[in-house]
Design an enzyme around this catalytic site. Structure first.
Site, PDB file in Angstrom:
ATOM      1  N   ASP A 131       0.846  -1.199   0.000  1.00 56.93           N
ATOM      2  CA  ASP A 131       0.000   0.000   0.000  1.00 56.93           C
ATOM      3  C   ASP A 131       0.881   1.248   0.000  1.00 56.93           C
ATOM      4  O   ASP A 131       2.031   1.209   0.432  1.00 56.93           O
ATOM      5  CB  ASP A 131      -0.847   0.049   1.286  1.00 56.93           C
ATOM      6  CG  ASP A 131      -1.999  -0.946   1.280  1.00 56.93           C
ATOM      7  OD1 ASP A 131      -2.309  -1.518   0.230  1.00 56.93           O
ATOM      8  OD2 ASP A 131      -2.603  -1.130   2.366  1.00 56.93           O
ATOM      9  N   ARG A 181      -1.393  -0.753  -8.427  1.00 54.44           N
ATOM     10  CA  ARG A 181      -2.781  -0.433  -8.087  1.00 54.44           C
ATOM     11  C   ARG A 181      -2.889   1.085  -8.179  1.00 54.44           C
ATOM     12  O   ARG A 181      -2.146   1.804  -7.512  1.00 54.44           O
ATOM     13  CB  ARG A 181      -3.129  -0.878  -6.681  1.00 54.44           C
ATOM     14  CG  ARG A 181      -4.508  -0.361  -6.226  1.00 54.44           C
ATOM     15  CD  ARG A 181      -4.669  -0.369  -4.712  1.00 54.44           C
ATOM     16  NE  ARG A 181      -4.652  -1.685  -4.147  1.00 54.44           N
ATOM     17  CZ  ARG A 181      -4.238  -1.940  -2.889  1.00 54.44           C
ATOM     18  NH1 ARG A 181      -3.814  -0.967  -2.104  1.00 54.44           N
ATOM     19  NH2 ARG A 181      -4.242  -3.165  -2.432  1.00 54.44           N
TER      20      ARG A 181
HETATM   21  C1  LIG Z   1      -8.748  -1.379  -3.226  1.00 53.08           C
HETATM   22  C2  LIG Z   1      -8.316  -0.034  -2.739  1.00 53.08           C
HETATM   23  C3  LIG Z   1      -7.062   0.122  -2.199  1.00 53.08           C
HETATM   24  C4  LIG Z   1      -6.630   1.378  -1.781  1.00 53.08           C
HETATM   25  N1  LIG Z   1      -5.340   1.537  -1.353  1.00 53.08           N
HETATM   26  C5  LIG Z   1      -4.893   2.765  -1.053  1.00 53.08           C
HETATM   27  C6  LIG Z   1      -3.537   3.012  -0.759  1.00 53.08           C
HETATM   28  O1  LIG Z   1      -2.692   2.107  -0.747  1.00 53.08           O
HETATM   29  N2  LIG Z   1      -3.146   4.289  -0.467  1.00 53.08           N
HETATM   30  C7  LIG Z   1      -4.052   5.334  -0.481  1.00 53.08           C
HETATM   31  O2  LIG Z   1      -3.640   6.477  -0.253  1.00 53.08           O
HETATM   32  N3  LIG Z   1      -5.349   5.115  -0.753  1.00 53.08           N
HETATM   33  C8  LIG Z   1      -5.786   3.881  -1.034  1.00 53.08           C
HETATM   34  N4  LIG Z   1      -7.116   3.692  -1.346  1.00 53.08           N
HETATM   35  C9  LIG Z   1      -8.100   4.786  -1.093  1.00 53.08           C
HETATM   36  C10 LIG Z   1      -8.208   5.727  -2.269  1.00 53.08           C
HETATM   37  O3  LIG Z   1      -7.017   6.466  -2.392  1.00 53.08           O
HETATM   38  C11 LIG Z   1      -9.387   6.691  -2.107  1.00 53.08           C
HETATM   39  O4  LIG Z   1      -9.233   7.437  -0.937  1.00 53.08           O
HETATM   40  C12 LIG Z   1     -10.740   5.993  -2.050  1.00 53.08           C
HETATM   41  O5  LIG Z   1     -10.809   4.907  -2.912  1.00 53.08           O
HETATM   42  C13 LIG Z   1     -11.859   6.986  -2.435  1.00 53.08           C
HETATM   43  O6  LIG Z   1     -11.661   7.433  -3.746  1.00 53.08           O
HETATM   44  P1  LIG Z   1     -12.577   6.994  -4.997  1.00 53.08           P
HETATM   45  O7  LIG Z   1     -11.676   6.655  -6.120  1.00 53.08           O
HETATM   46  O8  LIG Z   1     -13.492   5.907  -4.591  1.00 53.08           O
HETATM   47  O9  LIG Z   1     -13.319   8.311  -5.452  1.00 53.08           O
HETATM   48  P2  LIG Z   1     -14.053   9.476  -4.677  1.00 53.08           P
HETATM   49  O10 LIG Z   1     -14.138  10.588  -5.659  1.00 53.08           O
HETATM   50  O11 LIG Z   1     -13.449   9.737  -3.342  1.00 53.08           O
HETATM   51  O12 LIG Z   1     -15.483   8.856  -4.419  1.00 53.08           O
HETATM   52  C14 LIG Z   1     -16.391   8.572  -5.469  1.00 53.08           C
HETATM   53  C15 LIG Z   1     -17.671   8.007  -4.898  1.00 53.08           C
HETATM   54  O13 LIG Z   1     -17.388   6.725  -4.318  1.00 53.08           O
HETATM   55  C16 LIG Z   1     -18.148   6.534  -3.147  1.00 53.08           C
HETATM   56  N5  LIG Z   1     -17.216   6.401  -2.011  1.00 53.08           N
HETATM   57  C17 LIG Z   1     -15.893   6.622  -2.007  1.00 53.08           C
HETATM   58  N6  LIG Z   1     -15.363   6.381  -0.788  1.00 53.08           N
HETATM   59  C18 LIG Z   1     -16.398   6.020  -0.008  1.00 53.08           C
HETATM   60  C19 LIG Z   1     -16.523   5.634   1.352  1.00 53.08           C
HETATM   61  N7  LIG Z   1     -15.474   5.603   2.171  1.00 53.08           N
HETATM   62  N8  LIG Z   1     -17.756   5.315   1.824  1.00 53.08           N
HETATM   63  C20 LIG Z   1     -18.820   5.316   1.017  1.00 53.08           C
HETATM   64  N9  LIG Z   1     -18.771   5.680  -0.288  1.00 53.08           N
HETATM   65  C21 LIG Z   1     -17.586   6.022  -0.790  1.00 53.08           C
HETATM   66  C22 LIG Z   1     -19.031   7.732  -2.994  1.00 53.08           C
HETATM   67  O14 LIG Z   1     -20.245   7.464  -3.645  1.00 53.08           O
HETATM   68  C23 LIG Z   1     -18.273   8.804  -3.739  1.00 53.08           C
HETATM   69  O15 LIG Z   1     -19.093   9.851  -4.184  1.00 53.08           O
HETATM   70  C24 LIG Z   1      -7.537   2.468  -1.837  1.00 53.08           C
HETATM   71  C25 LIG Z   1      -8.796   2.311  -2.389  1.00 53.08           C
HETATM   72  C26 LIG Z   1      -9.195   1.089  -2.860  1.00 53.08           C
HETATM   73  C27 LIG Z   1     -10.533   0.975  -3.481  1.00 53.08           C
END
Ligand SMILES: Cc1cc2nc3c(=O)[nH]c(=O)nc-3n(C[C@H](O)[C@H](O)[C@H](O)COP(=O)(O)OP(=O)(O)OC[C@H]3O[C@@H](n4cnc5c(N)ncnc54)[C@H](O)[C@@H]3O)c2cc1C
Length: 304
Positions: A131, A181
């Site tokens: 991560d 990722r």
């Molecule tokens: C498999 C995976 C691994 C990850 N690993 C890392 C990592 O190693 N380092 C790191 O910095 N980040 C990591 N993340 C987190 C990532 O960086 C984002 O903070 C997170 O995925 C929210 O961004 P989004 O792309 O979903 O879009 P956004 O624009 O944040 O969200 C889009 C839509 O998705 C939905 N959504 C998003 N998050 C949530 C939530 N928590 N609860 C409910 N609905 C939600 C909502 O409907 C929102 O409007 C990871 C995410 C995933 C999916």
């Protein structure tokens, strides 16, 4: 944005953690994003996901450890996880945070700890994803990854589209054959290193997604954002990239409907499944991503 920053700031507060985790009702609501406290809980959650043809990645919660002994205990936990994946025939890999393996205490020990996990995973023909944490750790995390990748193919890394440096990192990592990722990034970063405007992070996400998916390497497109998912689907359709050449990735407890819809449409989906006692900072980052979740928490705490 201020609520998001406040929640991210509070995710690092020991005072609030100690206060909130005293309430049983708070610990209950964290279950929305965390599979449980034990390996057995996470195994159960992953078995259910696998039944729906969704693959998974185990994440043992434990960032910010403070001693070498704790870091070694994390290695032991991951060795147990890898054995358990094999014994239970689960379709899952593992995700690790380097701070959990000693990055802030002793980078040399962190490298050895991570190598032990990657080598054990190789014996099981499994895969370890490193991560990405906050930007103070980007260089050191990439360095550990590159040293490991020089010997082993079963290790991958994460790139955050909110970082200004990420395009350059992606170019270099693709030259090394790295499996990446792609996510947007979950930490509170200054505008000197990260885009301050969401539209810029999203634009960079699409740009990086296109680079990854034309690289002939298997990558993970990690997002719940329907716009990012639509852009990915559109791009692979236009380029004739088969759906088994990449996977979408989402978090446990977030947009289950979308996870199942993508599977029904013939895409691959992997869900990141955290478990463990130390859920506070992980949970707070999930709240920050969707501040509307705060009302869900308060409602449930008041009920409890
Ligand atoms: C498999 C995976 C691994 C990850 N690993 C890392 C990592 O190693 N380092 C790191 O910095 N980040 C990591 N993340 C987190 C990532 O960086 C984002 O903070 C997170 O995925 C929210 O961004 P989004 O792309 O979903 O879009 P956004 O624009 O944040 O969200 C889009 C839509 O998705 C939905 N959504 C998003 N998050 C949530 C939530 N928590 N609860 C409910 N609905 C939600 C909502 O409907 C929102 O409007 C990871 C995410 C995933 C999916």
């Amino acid at each position: 944005m201020p609520i998001k920053s406040a929640l991210l700031y509070l995710s690092t507060s020991d005072g609030l953690k100690n206060f909130l985790t005293r309430f049983k009702s708070f610990n209950n609501v964290t279950r929305r994003f965390v599979a449980g406290e034990s390996l057995a809980d996470a195994t159960h959650a992953i078995r259910e996901l696998n039944r729906k043809r969704i693959t998974a990645s185990f994440d043992h919660l434990g960032e910010s450890i403070t001693s070498e002994v704790e870091a070694r205990a994390e290695v032991q936990e991951y060795l147990k996880v890898l054995a358990s994946i094999s014994e239970n025939a689960l379709d899952s890999n593992v995700s690790v945070k380097l701070s959990q393996l000693g990055l802030d205490i002793n980078p040399g020990l962190c490298f050895e700890n991570t190598r032990a996990i990657v080598e054990a995973a190789a014996l099981y023909r499994n895969f370890v994803r490193i991560d990405m944490e906050d930007s103070s750790k980007t260089d050191s995390t990439l360095e550990v990854f590159k040293r490991l990748r020089a010997d082993r193919e079963n290790v991958g890394i994460v790139i955050q589209s909110y970082l200004r440096r990420s395009e350059e990192d992606v170019d270099e990592l693709l030259r090394l054959g790295a499996r990446i990722r792609l996510c947007k990034g979950a930490y509170d970063e200054p505008s000197s290193v990260a885009f301050a405007i969401k539209a810029d992070t999203d634009k960079n996400y699409v740009l990086l997604m296109k680079k990854l998916l034309t690289s002939d390497i298997y990558h993970g497109i990690a997002t719940h954002d329907e716009k990012m998912i639509a852009a990915t689907k559109e791009f692979v359709a236009a380029r004739g990239i088969p759906s088994e050449r990449f996977e979408f990735q989402m978090l446990f407890g977030v947009r289950r409907d979308l996870q199942e819809k993508l599977i029904a449409q013939g895409y691959r989906v992997r869900v990141y499944v955290p478990y463990g006692l130390y859920s506070y900072p992980y949970f707070m980052r999930r709240l920050a991503e969707r501040p509307a979740n705060v009302w869900f928490v308060l409602k449930n705490m008041l009920k409890g």
